[in-house]
Design a protein around this motif. Structure first.
Motif, mmCIF file in Angstrom:
data_model
loop_
_atom_site.group_PDB
_atom_site.id
_atom_site.type_symbol
_atom_site.label_atom_id
_atom_site.label_comp_id
_atom_site.label_asym_id
_atom_site.label_seq_id
_atom_site.Cartn_x
_atom_site.Cartn_y
_atom_site.Cartn_z
ATOM 1 N N ASN A 200 0.851 -1.184 0.000
ATOM 2 C CA ASN A 200 0.000 0.000 0.000
ATOM 3 C C ASN A 200 0.886 1.232 0.000
ATOM 4 O OD1 ASN A 200 -2.904 -0.971 0.430
ATOM 5 N ND2 ASN A 200 -1.800 -2.068 2.038
ATOM 6 N N LEU A 201 0.503 2.241 -0.783
ATOM 7 C CA LEU A 201 1.256 3.488 -0.843
ATOM 8 C C LEU A 201 0.469 4.603 -0.186
ATOM 9 C CD1 LEU A 201 2.698 3.570 -4.474
ATOM 10 C CD2 LEU A 201 3.900 3.028 -2.375
ATOM 11 N N GLY A 202 1.176 5.480 0.508
ATOM 12 C CA GLY A 202 0.543 6.658 1.074
ATOM 13 C C GLY A 202 1.455 7.858 0.937
ATOM 14 N N ILE A 203 0.881 9.041 0.719
ATOM 15 C CA ILE A 203 1.660 10.278 0.645
ATOM 16 C C ILE A 203 1.612 10.941 2.021
ATOM 17 C CG2 ILE A 203 1.856 12.548 -0.424
ATOM 18 C CD1 ILE A 203 0.648 11.332 -2.946
ATOM 19 N N VAL A 204 2.774 11.085 2.633
ATOM 20 C CA VAL A 204 2.878 11.644 3.972
ATOM 21 C C VAL A 204 3.100 13.150 3.870
ATOM 22 C CG1 VAL A 204 4.146 11.574 6.146
ATOM 23 C CG2 VAL A 204 3.860 9.481 4.795
ATOM 24 N N SER A 205 2.180 13.926 4.429
ATOM 25 C CA SER A 205 2.325 15.385 4.427
ATOM 26 C C SER A 205 3.344 15.797 5.482
ATOM 27 C CB SER A 205 0.981 16.052 4.719
ATOM 28 O OG SER A 205 0.051 15.742 3.712
ATOM 29 N N TYR A 206 4.194 16.761 5.096
ATOM 30 C CA TYR A 206 5.206 17.267 6.021
ATOM 31 C C TYR A 206 5.053 18.783 6.117
ATOM 32 C CZ TYR A 206 9.745 17.546 8.362
ATOM 33 O OH TYR A 206 10.740 17.773 9.278
ATOM 34 N N ARG A 207 5.944 19.408 6.834
ATOM 35 C CA ARG A 207 5.850 20.850 7.057
ATOM 36 C C ARG A 207 5.988 21.625 5.741
ATOM 37 N NH1 ARG A 207 7.124 20.689 12.657
ATOM 38 N NH2 ARG A 207 8.483 18.922 13.152
ATOM 39 N N ASP A 208 5.394 22.811 5.699
ATOM 40 C CA ASP A 208 5.513 23.739 4.555
ATOM 41 C C ASP A 208 5.099 23.079 3.248
ATOM 42 O OD1 ASP A 208 6.580 25.648 6.329
ATOM 43 O OD2 ASP A 208 8.602 24.821 6.062
ATOM 44 N N HIS A 209 4.043 22.294 3.309
ATOM 45 C CA HIS A 209 3.450 21.666 2.114
ATOM 46 C C HIS A 209 4.383 20.674 1.428
ATOM 47 C CE1 HIS A 209 0.253 24.576 2.583
ATOM 48 N NE2 HIS A 209 1.140 25.570 2.527
ATOM 49 N N SER A 211 6.103 16.790 1.121
ATOM 50 C CA SER A 211 5.552 15.442 1.298
ATOM 51 C C SER A 211 6.556 14.403 0.827
ATOM 52 C CB SER A 211 4.235 15.283 0.524
ATOM 53 O OG SER A 211 4.455 15.398 -0.866
ATOM 54 N N PHE A 212 6.341 13.177 1.250
ATOM 55 C CA PHE A 212 7.126 12.051 0.735
ATOM 56 C C PHE A 212 6.223 10.822 0.702
ATOM 57 C CE2 PHE A 212 8.006 12.462 5.281
ATOM 58 C CZ PHE A 212 7.786 11.179 5.778
ATOM 59 N N VAL A 213 6.658 9.816 -0.065
ATOM 60 C CA VAL A 213 5.836 8.624 -0.290
ATOM 61 C C VAL A 213 6.314 7.486 0.603
ATOM 62 C CG1 VAL A 213 5.036 6.927 -1.983
ATOM 63 C CG2 VAL A 213 5.394 9.303 -2.678
ATOM 64 N N MET A 214 5.350 6.854 1.285
ATOM 65 C CA MET A 214 5.657 5.737 2.170
ATOM 66 C C MET A 214 4.950 4.492 1.651
ATOM 67 S SD MET A 214 4.976 5.518 6.308
ATOM 68 C CE MET A 214 6.282 6.656 6.745
ATOM 69 N N ASN A 325 14.643 14.369 7.309
ATOM 70 C CA ASN A 325 16.060 14.769 7.372
ATOM 71 C C ASN A 325 16.952 13.701 6.733
ATOM 72 O OD1 ASN A 325 15.414 17.124 8.711
ATOM 73 N ND2 ASN A 325 15.619 16.216 10.757
ATOM 74 N N SER A 326 16.615 12.425 6.952
ATOM 75 C CA SER A 326 17.417 11.358 6.372
ATOM 76 C C SER A 326 17.287 11.331 4.851
ATOM 77 C CB SER A 326 16.988 10.017 6.965
ATOM 78 O OG SER A 326 17.812 8.977 6.495
ATOM 79 N N LEU A 327 16.069 11.545 4.357
ATOM 80 C CA LEU A 327 15.854 11.545 2.908
ATOM 81 C C LEU A 327 16.563 12.708 2.223
ATOM 82 C CD1 LEU A 327 12.043 10.654 2.744
ATOM 83 C CD2 LEU A 327 13.908 9.246 1.883
#
Length: 329
Positions: A200-209, A211-214, A325-327
């Motif tokens: 399953n894929l999900g788009i994770v929202s992060y600060r200041d609009h 995002s990254f894919v999990m 930060n790691s990405l």
């Protein structure tokens, strides 16, 4: 993506087009009874291509279309006219698809970008018409080249999920629950092993609009690299993730031992997976008290780690910061 509609492996039979034959023809007009050869070339056979399509998430559309044929080239004609080329075929596939020769296992190509086009089977060249074979000593060649034959064979298409972060853990480690909390994905969740049968894929929202894919990947069991459990079916999806988030429940008997088993399964499947960035999430931390957490923290592997609870939300923001930060190091 429902379980029944997610297809990540298909075997299809492909045949490119054969080339058209060259023409044996001589120019004949009212006042030119012996005009010499003017046979045209045959058209080339159709090629077969793969084309990346970011709107596709599965190979389902190819599950029942197992035979794919390109068009044949048409023969050449008089007045040096070239035959029509055979129709090319474009097979649209999700990003992350790998094409292999079914007999040899050789990787033919990989689709990693939207709109990327790669040939997987070449059409035969058209034959040369007799016009090409004229010479001072052979002014009326009565022969031409046949077209080249087509290529055919079985092609295996495998989909390897592309994501920034892949969740790695034993069944029931809380991977699906985490994905449902940090994204809008709605994976199946239940308190028993192997709830998740497909990624399953999900788009994770992060600060200041940002995002990254999990990607929530079906759980590993010991011996998965040998095909046990869901085995090789899920391991290939881990190959395409930028980093791996290992997930071990806080109430496990030995967190280090579980982590070592997970790492070993990846190593046995593909040692290159260990070159990826790694992080560790101790899940279900609401089930243990503060003293137990301190004891656990003393013996964790030397990779970035965080205690989280998808139920209470504890540590989720810290986890997002750690992953982002790691990405972006």
């Amino acid at each position: 993506m429902s379980n029944s509609n997610f297809v990540d492996y298909v075997k299809i039979f492909c045949r490119s087009g054969k080339g058209g034959a060259g023409s044996v023809h001589f120019r004949r007009e009212k006042f030119v009874p012996k005009g010499g050869p003017d046979g045209g070339d045959g058209g080339r056979g159709g090629h077969i291509y793969l084309k990346g399509n970011a709107q596709l998430w599965t190979l389902l559309h190819l599950k029942y279309k197992r035979h794919i044929f390109a068009g044949n080239g048409q023969p050449g004609g008089g007045m040096r006219s070239t035959g029509k080329n055979g129709e090319d075929i474009y097979i649209e596939v999700p990003i992350g698809t790998v094409a292999k020769n079914a007999e040899t296992g050789e990787v033919l190509t990989e689709i990693t970008e939207d709109g990327q086009v790669e040939m997987i089977m070449k059409g035969g060249r058209g034959g040369l018409g007799n016009w090409h074979f004229r010479s001072a000593t052979m002014q009326t060649p009565k022969f031409a080249q046949p077209g080249e034959p087509e290529e055919e064979g079985y092609i295996i298409l495998e989909l390897k999920i592309l994501a920034d972060v892949g969740l790695v853990g034993f069944p029931n480690a809380g991977k699906s629950t985490l994905l449902s909390v940090v994204s809008a994905a709605k994976p199946k969740i239940a308190d028993y092993p192997f709830t998740t049968l497909v990624p399953n894929l999900g788009i994770v929202s992060y600060r200041d609009h940002k995002s990254f894919v999990m990607a929530d990947i079906p759980g590993i069991i010991e011996g998965a690299h040998e095909g046990k459990g869901l085995g090789l079916r899920f391991l290939r999806h881990i190959e395409r993730n930028s980093m791996l988030l290992f997930m071990v429940p806080a109430d496990s008997e030995d967190i280090n031992a579980q982590y070592d088993i997970l790492v070993n399964e990846l190593k046995m499947y593909n040692p290159e997976l260990l070159d990826k960035k790694r992080a560790l999430a101790i899940t279900k931390c609401d089930l243990v008290d503060e003293q137990a957490r301190k004891d656990i923290a003393k013996h964790l592997p030397e990779i970035p780690s965080v205690f989280i609870s998808s139920v209470t939300g504890e540590g989720i923001d810290k986890l997002k910061d750690m992953l982002w930060n790691s990405l972006n190091e």
